[in-house]
Design an enzyme around this catalytic site. Structure first.
Site, short mmCIF file in Angstrom:
data_model
loop_
_atom_site.label_atom_id
_atom_site.label_comp_id
_atom_site.label_asym_id
_atom_site.label_seq_id
_atom_site.Cartn_x
_atom_site.Cartn_y
_atom_site.Cartn_z
N ASP A 101 -6.75 -6.55 3.79
CA ASP A 101 -6.21 -5.19 3.92
C ASP A 101 -6.24 -4.77 5.38
OD1 ASP A 101 -5.42 -2.58 3.69
OD2 ASP A 101 -6.94 -2.00 2.22
N MET B 81 -12.19 4.22 -0.57
CA MET B 81 -12.85 4.40 0.72
C MET B 81 -13.51 5.77 0.70
SD MET B 81 -9.94 2.65 3.11
CE MET B 81 -8.64 2.78 1.86
N MET C 186 -11.52 -6.22 5.12
CA MET C 186 -10.78 -5.30 5.97
C MET C 186 -10.48 -5.97 7.30
SD MET C 186 -10.38 -2.64 4.10
CE MET C 186 -9.57 -1.65 5.38
N ASP D 271 -4.73 3.44 -1.72
CA ASP D 271 -5.83 3.69 -0.78
C ASP D 271 -6.36 5.10 -0.95
OD1 ASP D 271 -6.05 1.25 0.82
OD2 ASP D 271 -4.01 1.69 1.48
N MET E 91 -9.00 7.87 0.10
CA MET E 91 -9.86 8.22 1.24
C MET E 91 -10.34 9.66 1.11
SD MET E 91 -7.64 6.56 4.33
CE MET E 91 -6.71 5.03 4.11
N HIS F 204 -1.10 -1.20 -4.41
CA HIS F 204 -2.39 -0.90 -3.81
C HIS F 204 -2.47 0.58 -3.48
CE1 HIS F 204 -6.05 -2.18 -1.62
NE2 HIS F 204 -5.74 -1.26 -0.73
N GLY G 249 1.26 -2.31 4.17
CA GLY G 249 1.83 -0.98 4.05
C GLY G 249 3.13 -0.86 4.82
N SER H 100 0.84 -1.19 0.00
CA SER H 100 0.00 0.00 0.00
C SER H 100 0.88 1.24 0.00
CB SER H 100 -0.90 0.02 1.24
OG SER H 100 -1.48 1.30 1.40
N HIS I 214 -8.37 1.14 -4.18
CA HIS I 214 -9.35 0.86 -3.12
C HIS I 214 -10.03 2.17 -2.73
CE1 HIS I 214 -9.92 -0.67 1.30
NE2 HIS I 214 -11.06 -0.44 0.69
#
Length: 229
Positions: A176, A72, A141, A39, A41, A37, A198, A12, A70
């Site tokens: 994850d 979020m 998750m 992330d 957000m 990956h 990560g 990540s 991903h």
């Protein structure tokens, strides 16, 4: 993007050096990462803000393999095309992020990406039981989404339930949150094949000294495959 159930390590970039994203992506792939990956957000669905489609588009030329995005965020649907155009190979949306997850998954596939669905720790496996023909990946998750470096939450029973639900369908199970050599064996044995990590990957290394990334990736892979000493 061919399908197989071998263990894949997806670092990540949330744990990478934000000032060197392109070089970090190249470094982790050179050191053995299978996927990258990303992330995303929004400060609304989760209590943190990271990056958007422009960042994905900027790092895409630096990634040879799979860019795994991903989301979020809520709402999701208005942003699917932008992330697909930015080069996402996989786009994952949370089942909790909106009322029409089936429509969201259809939109992701229509945009040309593989469709993933994510489940927060408090969401049961049954939440995706009617979606099996519409998904390419299920992200379980193992922390509450929003921040890196959190303590792992054991979701073994959920992973096993999802693996049974999937059967012989070509659907990945991704984990994850809190993945490291200690937690990787249990999730792999339960049926997961994509492990997002990560801090466990980036710890101890840098763009100028990437060898620790390779050591960390190998340690997680070996642990997941049952060969870590």
């Amino acid at each position: 993007m061919s399908f197989d159930r071998s263990i894949k390590i997806a670092p990540s970039i949330l744990a990478a050096d934000f000032a060197n994203f392109g070089a970090e992506c190249e470094a982790i792939e050179a050191q053995g990462a299978d996927w990258v990956h990303v992330d995303v957000m929004d400060g609304h669905f989760v209590p943190n803000i990271t990056f958007g489609p422009a960042t994905c588009a900027a790092i895409r030329p630096h990634i040879k393999g799979v860019m795994d995005v991903h989301l979020m965020i809520a709402p999701v649907d208005p942003y699917i095309d932008a992330f697909a155009q930015a080069g996402a190979d996989v786009i994952t949306a949370h089942v909790e992020a909106g009322p029409h997850i089936h429509r969201t998954l259809q939109a992701i596939r229509a945009a040309g990406a593989k469709a993933g669905v994510a489940l927060n720790p408090g969401t049961p496996a049954e939440a995706v039981s009617e979606l099996m023909e519409s998904i390419d990946l299920i992200c379980v998750m193992t922390v509450n989404p929003g921040f890196g470096g959190q303590k792992f939450i054991d979701m073994t029973s959920k992973i096993k339930a999802l693996r049974a639900m999937i059967g012989d369908r070509p659907i990945h199970i991704e984990i994850d949150g809190g993945v490291d050599p200690k937690t990787a064996p249990s999730v792999a044995q339960a049926g997961a094949d994509v492990l997002v990590a990560g801090s466990a990957v980036f710890r101890g290394g840098s763009v100028s000294d990437p060898a620790p990334y390779g050591d960390n990736i190998r340690a997680i892979r070996q642990a997941a495959n049952g060969t870590y000493v």
